[in-house]
Design an enzyme around this catalytic site. Structure first.
Site, PDB file in Angstrom:
ATOM      1  N   GLU A 110      14.164   6.683  -6.674  1.00 37.27           N
ATOM      2  CA  GLU A 110      15.430   7.107  -6.056  1.00 37.27           C
ATOM      3  C   GLU A 110      15.199   8.138  -4.953  1.00 37.27           C
ATOM      4  O   GLU A 110      15.844   8.095  -3.914  1.00 37.27           O
ATOM      5  CB  GLU A 110      16.390   7.687  -7.117  1.00 37.27           C
ATOM      6  N   GLU A 158      25.265  -5.132  -2.527  1.00 30.26           N
ATOM      7  CA  GLU A 158      24.373  -6.303  -2.349  1.00 30.26           C
ATOM      8  C   GLU A 158      25.046  -7.551  -1.798  1.00 30.26           C
ATOM      9  O   GLU A 158      24.454  -8.278  -0.985  1.00 30.26           O
ATOM     10  CB  GLU A 158      23.667  -6.636  -3.673  1.00 30.26           C
ATOM     11  N   ARG A 207      16.268   7.075  -1.124  1.00 33.33           N
ATOM     12  CA  ARG A 207      17.400   7.789  -0.535  1.00 33.33           C
ATOM     13  C   ARG A 207      16.938   8.937   0.373  1.00 33.33           C
ATOM     14  O   ARG A 207      17.342   9.017   1.523  1.00 33.33           O
ATOM     15  CB  ARG A 207      18.321   8.325  -1.631  1.00 33.33           C
ATOM     16  N   ASP A 253      14.194  -6.576  -8.473  1.00 33.24           N
ATOM     17  CA  ASP A 253      14.770  -6.868  -7.151  1.00 33.24           C
ATOM     18  C   ASP A 253      14.002  -6.411  -5.903  1.00 33.24           C
ATOM     19  O   ASP A 253      13.449  -7.218  -5.154  1.00 33.24           O
ATOM     20  CB  ASP A 253      16.224  -6.369  -7.083  1.00 33.24           C
TER      21      ASP A 253
HETATM   22  C1  DMJ Z   1      20.819   1.127  -4.253  1.00 40.20           C
HETATM   23  O1  DMJ Z   1      20.428   2.400  -4.574  1.00 40.20           O
HETATM   24  C2  DMJ Z   1      19.662   0.301  -3.768  1.00 40.20           C
HETATM   25  O2  DMJ Z   1      20.153  -0.804  -3.088  1.00 40.20           O
HETATM   26  C3  DMJ Z   1      18.752  -0.156  -4.867  1.00 40.20           C
HETATM   27  O3  DMJ Z   1      17.739  -0.997  -4.410  1.00 40.20           O
HETATM   28  C4  DMJ Z   1      19.542  -0.898  -5.907  1.00 40.20           C
HETATM   29  N1  DMJ Z   1      20.728  -0.228  -6.307  1.00 40.20           N
HETATM   30  C5  DMJ Z   1      21.543   0.528  -5.421  1.00 40.20           C
HETATM   31  C6  DMJ Z   1      22.828  -0.126  -4.986  1.00 40.20           C
HETATM   32  O4  DMJ Z   1      23.414  -0.997  -5.841  1.00 40.20           O
END
Ligand code: DMJ
Length: 584
Positions: A208, A475, A212, A341
């Site tokens: 995270e 998404e 971010r 993912d």
């Molecule tokens: C975001 O922080 C990023 O896209 C991450 O890869 C997956 N989850 C959240 C949004 O849903």
């Protein structure tokens, strides 16, 4: 020829008097001085090439032979490259920013991507208004905290960022900037300057913080050229390095940013690390090396890449849990949604970000996609294509909202697949995006659930109460944006607008935007959270969907998994004379 023009001097120079010889020598030395001086004052050929050649006109260069993604190759490049920093005293503006040597088009396009069609422009303005509303409320009620709680009108800190603050500010810098919300952007920048304290001592999620904070600061730097972001991101990057001190070099999920000690999530089986976490560092870490001229970051992620490339994969699939101690898979759960993912996303984006030189990333991506198609891609009785999850060979006919990013991912990778597969990949991307849109249209609110199923009589709907929530995730809209850019099919803009209307109707509250607990009921129950990724991703992708393609063109930028744009590192940068790099 010169001789012939001198009066009284024969071509051979024979029979000259002493005074004539002196005048001739004087003239010759003047000429030599003039030519030599010109070398210093005229622009060199590299500079000329940069100024006059567009990307497509640049002569093709071969850099290595397919092993470019090896760390050693990267080191060589970095040494020769000299970073992307503007030269001392060089000022930067939005179109003349800190890496003009490597970027050939301005990032913000003509008129900041303003569409000529008035209806589209009106929609774009609406998205901008939503951003301003979300931002203003964050600023009023939660300034400096990580996220806004819009119902109780206070701030949320949470435990993902190890004591770091201002997640919504860092996540918003680039969105505010590209939307031209300059007063708001300047407030955000001032906060970074005066209040972003990286000396925290808490337990942070490496993933995270990377997507971010590192991603947000890198983008802010690349878009604006402000040194402030560069120095902050360098400082933060260093604090993340101890997480890689494991027997395999696979980082653990949690790190104390002060002491550098790291450990695995308590919920991850047998002390394992998560594929989507350690596999989602590559883009940011390569840029950290580019900026710092320190190869260590690239070495760390190349080591992860090598291990994953070498390890045996069940049916060619990548399970979600891996031991950072033994380097073996811990259990065989495979998902294109949560836990897996963005690992797949970063493979294709690493290839694209390397200006298509990272051959291993390409091979691994298309290999993984083939395995996914062979084992996970399914068609429902009603004709919807979806990605199931895989548990040791048994299919779970469920698709998470998170997995809906894959429409866009398969779309952006379509063109570089085997020639006979390109159309197929584009079709697959469109089918997945269509299924995800169906998960929205089949709900009362026209927003999609956290997970939807294709068994028990359901098709693209949540059957469990616990899967019915929507937390402002991006998404599905992300895939609309990519598919719009790739096909210009107007339905993607229409679908994006449906989402805007639904967000306005069900998620907008008096003091910001909130997630909802059940997308199937019209009596909204709000979760009281304005997630930072709503500002960073959801609203940015909507804005790009209603903008012209020259706003952050896909030929020049890749978006990290938090939608922070990072520039493609041009091959043409690599052929620079290292001495000359510093002149820019
Ligand atoms: C975001 O922080 C990023 O896209 C991450 O890869 C997956 N989850 C959240 C949004 O849903």
């Amino acid at each position: 020829m010169v001789f012939r023009k001198l009066p009284g001097v024969s071509a051979s120079g024979m029979g000259l008097r002493l005074s004539q010889k002196f005048v001739f020598l004087l003239f010759l030395s003047g000429l030599v001085t003039l030519c030599f001086g010109a070398l210093f004052f005229l622009p060199d050929s590299v500079r000329l090439k940069r100024i006059f050649l567009s990307k497509t006109e640049t002569q093709p260069v071969t850099v290595g032979s397919g092993s470019e993604n090896d760390a050693r190759e990267h080191l060589k490049r970095l040494k020769n490259q000299g970073g992307m920093t503007p030269a001392k005293g060089e000022t930067t503006t939005s179109s003349d920013h800190g890496f003009k040597g490597c970027l050939l088009k301005p990032p913000l396009g003509r008129d900041n991507g303003k569409p000529s069609d008035p209806k589209t422009n009106e929609r774009r303005e609406k998205v901008k208004e939503m951003m301003k509303f979300a931002w203003d409320n964050y600023k009023r009620y939660a300034w400096g905290k990580n996220e806004l709680r819009p119902l109780t009108r206070n701030g949320h800190i949470g435990n993902m960022f190890g004591g770091l603050r201002g997640a919504s500010i860092i996540d918003s810098l680039d969105t505010l900037y590209i939307m031209g919300l300059m007063e708001e952007y300047n407030d955000a920048k001032d906060w970074v300057q005066t209040s972003l304290d990286l000396n925290s001592n808490g337990e942070a999620s490496l993933f995270e913080v990377n997507i971010r904070y590192v991603g947000g600061l890198l983008s802010a730097y690349y878009l604006t050229g402000e040194e402030l972001y560069k120095s902050k991101v360098m400082e933060l990057g260093e604090k993340l390095l101890p997480a890689f001190n494991t027997p395999t070099g696979i980082p653990r999920g949690v790190i104390n940013l002060g002491s550098g000690t790291s450990w695995s999530w308590g919920w991850a089986s047998a002390g394992s690390s998560i594929l989507a976490e350690f596999g989602t560092l590559h883009l940011e870490f390569v840029h950290l090396s580019e900026l710092s001229r320190n190869p260590i970051y690239t070495e760390k992620v190349m080591n992860i890449r090598k291990l994953l490339n070498k390890i045996e994969k069940p049916h060619g699939l990548y399970p979600n849990f891996l031991s950072p101690v033994s380097g073996n898979w811990v259990q065989h759960h495979v998902s294109i949604g949560g836990l897996g993912d963005s690992f797949y996303e970063y493979l294709i984006k690493s290839y694209l970000m390397s200006d298509k030189t990272d051959g291993d990333a390409k091979t691994m991506y298309y290999g993984a996609l083939e395995a996914i198609e062979a084992n996970l891609v399914q068609k429902s009785p009603g004709g919807l294509t979806y990605m199931a999850e895989w548990r040791g060979g048994i299919l779970d006919h469920k698709m998470g909202h998170l997995a809906c990013f894959s429409g866009g991912m398969i779309g952006i990778g379509a063109d570089d697949g085997a020639p006979e597969k390109r159309q197929h990949y584009l079709d697959l991307a469109a089918e997945i995006t269509h299924t995800c849109h169906e998960s929205y249209t089949r709900s009362a609110t026209k927003l999609g659930p956290e997970a939807f199923r294709f068994d028990g009589g359901g098709e693209a709907t949540a059957t469990r109460l616990s899967d019915r929530y929507y937390i402002l995730r991006p998404e599905v809209i992300e895939s609309y944006m990519y598919m719009w850019r790739l096909t210009h099919d107007p339905k993607y803009r229409e679908w994006g607008w449906e989402a805007v209307e639904a967000l306005e109707q069900h998620c907008r509250v008096e003091s910001g935007f909130s997630g909802i607990r059940d997308v199937y009921t019209m009596t909204a129950s709000h979760d009281n959270m304005q997630q930072s990724f709503f500002l960073s991703e959801t609203l940015k992708y909507l804005y790009l969907l209603f903008s012209d393609d020259d706003l952050l063109p896909l030929e020049d930028w890749v978006f990290n998994t938090e939608a922070h744009p990072l520039p493609i590192i041009r091959k043409s940068c690599l052929q620079d004379d290292p001495e000359k790099r510093d002149e820019f």
